[in-house]
Design a protein around this motif. Structure first.
Motif, PDB file in Angstrom:
ATOM      1  N   SER A   1       0.846  -1.193   0.000  1.00 39.38           N
ATOM      2  CA  SER A   1       0.000   0.000   0.000  1.00 39.38           C
ATOM      3  C   SER A   1       0.882   1.243   0.000  1.00 39.38           C
ATOM      4  O   SER A   1       2.065   1.193   0.353  1.00 39.38           O
ATOM      5  N   ASN A   2       0.279   2.359  -0.378  1.00 34.69           N
ATOM      6  CA  ASN A   2       1.012   3.621  -0.373  1.00 34.69           C
ATOM      7  C   ASN A   2       0.745   4.432   0.887  1.00 34.69           C
ATOM      8  O   ASN A   2       0.998   5.634   0.907  1.00 34.69           O
ATOM      9  N   MET A   3       0.247   3.775   1.936  1.00 33.51           N
ATOM     10  CA  MET A   3       0.017   4.469   3.205  1.00 33.51           C
ATOM     11  C   MET A   3       1.362   4.854   3.821  1.00 33.51           C
ATOM     12  O   MET A   3       2.295   4.054   3.845  1.00 33.51           O
ATOM     13  N   LYS A   4       1.440   6.085   4.330  1.00 31.72           N
ATOM     14  CA  LYS A   4       2.713   6.604   4.813  1.00 31.72           C
ATOM     15  C   LYS A   4       2.886   6.484   6.326  1.00 31.72           C
ATOM     16  O   LYS A   4       4.010   6.440   6.808  1.00 31.72           O
ATOM     17  N   THR A   5       1.801   6.466   7.065  1.00 26.63           N
ATOM     18  CA  THR A   5       1.886   6.466   8.524  1.00 26.63           C
ATOM     19  C   THR A   5       1.521   5.098   9.083  1.00 26.63           C
ATOM     20  O   THR A   5       0.719   4.370   8.487  1.00 26.63           O
ATOM     21  N   PRO A   6       2.080   4.736  10.243  1.00 24.25           N
ATOM     22  CA  PRO A   6       1.692   3.464  10.878  1.00 24.25           C
ATOM     23  C   PRO A   6       0.200   3.404  11.202  1.00 24.25           C
ATOM     24  O   PRO A   6      -0.412   2.334  11.105  1.00 24.25           O
ATOM     25  N   ALA A   7      -0.381   4.545  11.595  1.00 20.61           N
ATOM     26  CA  ALA A   7      -1.811   4.561  11.907  1.00 20.61           C
ATOM     27  C   ALA A   7      -2.647   4.252  10.669  1.00 20.61           C
ATOM     28  O   ALA A   7      -3.618   3.484  10.732  1.00 20.61           O
ATOM     29  N   GLY A   8      -2.279   4.838   9.525  1.00 20.93           N
ATOM     30  CA  GLY A   8      -2.997   4.572   8.292  1.00 20.93           C
ATOM     31  C   GLY A   8      -2.905   3.112   7.887  1.00 20.93           C
ATOM     32  O   GLY A   8      -3.899   2.504   7.453  1.00 20.93           O
ATOM     33  N   ARG A   9      -1.708   2.523   8.033  1.00 21.65           N
ATOM     34  CA  ARG A   9      -1.550   1.107   7.693  1.00 21.65           C
ATOM     35  C   ARG A   9      -2.391   0.222   8.618  1.00 21.65           C
ATOM     36  O   ARG A   9      -3.002  -0.758   8.175  1.00 21.65           O
ATOM     37  N   ALA A  10      -2.426   0.579   9.913  1.00 25.84           N
ATOM     38  CA  ALA A  10      -3.210  -0.201  10.865  1.00 25.84           C
ATOM     39  C   ALA A  10      -4.705  -0.087  10.573  1.00 25.84           C
ATOM     40  O   ALA A  10      -5.440  -1.080  10.655  1.00 25.84           O
TER      41      ALA A  10
ATOM     42  N   PRO B   1     -16.109  -9.144   6.053  1.00 24.30           N
ATOM     43  CA  PRO B   1     -16.234 -10.603   5.980  1.00 24.30           C
ATOM     44  C   PRO B   1     -15.621 -11.176   4.703  1.00 24.30           C
ATOM     45  O   PRO B   1     -15.749 -10.605   3.626  1.00 24.30           O
ATOM     46  N   GLY B   2     -14.928 -12.288   4.868  1.00 20.99           N
ATOM     47  CA  GLY B   2     -14.306 -12.960   3.737  1.00 20.99           C
ATOM     48  C   GLY B   2     -12.833 -12.665   3.580  1.00 20.99           C
ATOM     49  O   GLY B   2     -12.150 -13.339   2.803  1.00 20.99           O
ATOM     50  N   THR B   3     -12.310 -11.673   4.308  1.00 21.96           N
ATOM     51  CA  THR B   3     -10.889 -11.333   4.212  1.00 21.96           C
ATOM     52  C   THR B   3     -10.318 -11.112   5.610  1.00 21.96           C
ATOM     53  O   THR B   3     -10.987 -10.541   6.484  1.00 21.96           O
ATOM     54  N   ILE B   4      -9.091 -11.558   5.812  1.00 15.51           N
ATOM     55  CA  ILE B   4      -8.398 -11.403   7.101  1.00 15.51           C
ATOM     56  C   ILE B   4      -6.956 -11.000   6.826  1.00 15.51           C
ATOM     57  O   ILE B   4      -6.277 -11.626   6.002  1.00 15.51           O
ATOM     58  N   THR B   5      -6.491  -9.963   7.510  1.00 14.24           N
ATOM     59  CA  THR B   5      -5.086  -9.557   7.402  1.00 14.24           C
ATOM     60  C   THR B   5      -4.240 -10.520   8.225  1.00 14.24           C
ATOM     61  O   THR B   5      -4.342 -10.557   9.454  1.00 14.24           O
ATOM     62  N   VAL B   6      -3.412 -11.300   7.549  1.00 19.83           N
ATOM     63  CA  VAL B   6      -2.577 -12.292   8.218  1.00 19.83           C
ATOM     64  C   VAL B   6      -1.279 -11.669   8.716  1.00 19.83           C
ATOM     65  O   VAL B   6      -0.793 -11.986   9.810  1.00 19.83           O
ATOM     66  N   MET B   7      -0.706 -10.764   7.912  1.00 11.95           N
ATOM     67  CA  MET B   7       0.591 -10.180   8.264  1.00 11.95           C
ATOM     68  C   MET B   7       0.660  -8.753   7.753  1.00 11.95           C
ATOM     69  O   MET B   7       0.130  -8.439   6.673  1.00 11.95           O
ATOM     70  N   LEU B   8       1.299  -7.905   8.546  1.00 12.72           N
ATOM     71  CA  LEU B   8       1.552  -6.519   8.143  1.00 12.72           C
ATOM     72  C   LEU B   8       2.961  -6.149   8.573  1.00 12.72           C
ATOM     73  O   LEU B   8       3.274  -6.121   9.765  1.00 12.72           O
ATOM     74  N   GLU B   9       3.819  -5.886   7.600  1.00 18.12           N
ATOM     75  CA  GLU B   9       5.187  -5.445   7.852  1.00 18.12           C
ATOM     76  C   GLU B   9       5.468  -4.222   6.996  1.00 18.12           C
ATOM     77  O   GLU B   9       5.513  -4.328   5.759  1.00 18.12           O
ATOM     78  N   GLU B  10       5.640  -3.082   7.649  1.00 20.06           N
ATOM     79  CA  GLU B  10       5.807  -1.812   6.950  1.00 20.06           C
ATOM     80  C   GLU B  10       4.629  -1.599   6.001  1.00 20.06           C
ATOM     81  O   GLU B  10       3.508  -1.449   6.432  1.00 20.06           O
TER      82      GLU B  10
END
Length: 200
Positions: free
Chosen positions: A94-103, A113-122
């Motif tokens: 993603s092009n999100m710049k801040t940690p809050a935006g990514r979270a 429903p139907g999607t789950i975030t498994v991993m987020l790194e940067e």
């Protein structure tokens, strides 16, 4: 702040009548004027905060709508006569710049429903999708657009504050230079007066 003062007035009164509403508008205006004068607040900040609130409310509304739509999509998958559902792991950036935006983006994906975030790194996401059809357009979804808009508003605010600080620093430097020039001019005048007295 003005709306917050008005809401506090209504909550503390415990009722909502025309009289309470009119008094609340006047008292909130008086408290807001006091805040602007003595607490480093302004109408410009109020406008920025209102824009930010409306954009965040729009994001919440879109999130609720997407959750409802995804619910119907998943229900359709369950009760339809498809032979097999094909789960998939999707990786994207993603092009999100801040940690809050990514979270926020990761939470929006998980809440749908139907999607789950498994991993987020940067800026790297790994998302589990119930079916391959749910993976389309995830990297440029409406959530990314709205959250990027909120980030840009915050970035513009930071740049404006930095420019104001630079202007204030320049004004202070100019004042210091003027005061130094005045001091030097006063010293020179004093020397001239002393020299004239000695010659007499």
């Amino acid at each position: 702040m003005y709306l917050l003062y008005f809401l506090l007035w209504v909550i503390f009164n415990g009722a909502f009548t025309l009289e309470i509403c009119l008094f609340g508008l006047l008292i909130s205006a008086a408290v807001f004027a006091f805040t602007c004068k003595f607490m480093d607040y302004s109408l410009e900040k109020e406008k920025r905060n209102m824009r930010k609130i409306f954009r965040f409310l729009r994001y919440i509304w879109v999130l609720v709508v997407e959750i409802v739509k995804a619910n119907f999509t998943v229900i359709h998958m369950i009760i339809s006569e498809r032979e097999e559902i094909e789960p998939a792991l999707v990786a994207f950036q993603s092009n999100m710049k801040t940690p809050a935006g990514r979270a926020f983006l990761a939470n929006a994906i998980t809440l749908t429903p139907g999607t789950i975030t498994v991993m987020l790194e940067e800026s790297d996401y790994l998302v589990h999708c119930l079916d391959e059809s749910l993976a389309a357009g995830m990297d440029d979804s409406v959530f990314v657009e709205l959250l990027s808009d909120l980030e840009q508003e915050k970035e513009r605010k930071r740049e404006k504050e930095q420019s104001q600080e630079q202007k204030q620093e320049q004004i202070q430097e100019q004042k210091q230079e003027q005061s130094q020039e005045q001091d030097e001019g006063g010293e020179q005048d004093g020397k001239r007066d002393t020299g004239a007295g000695d010659s007499i």
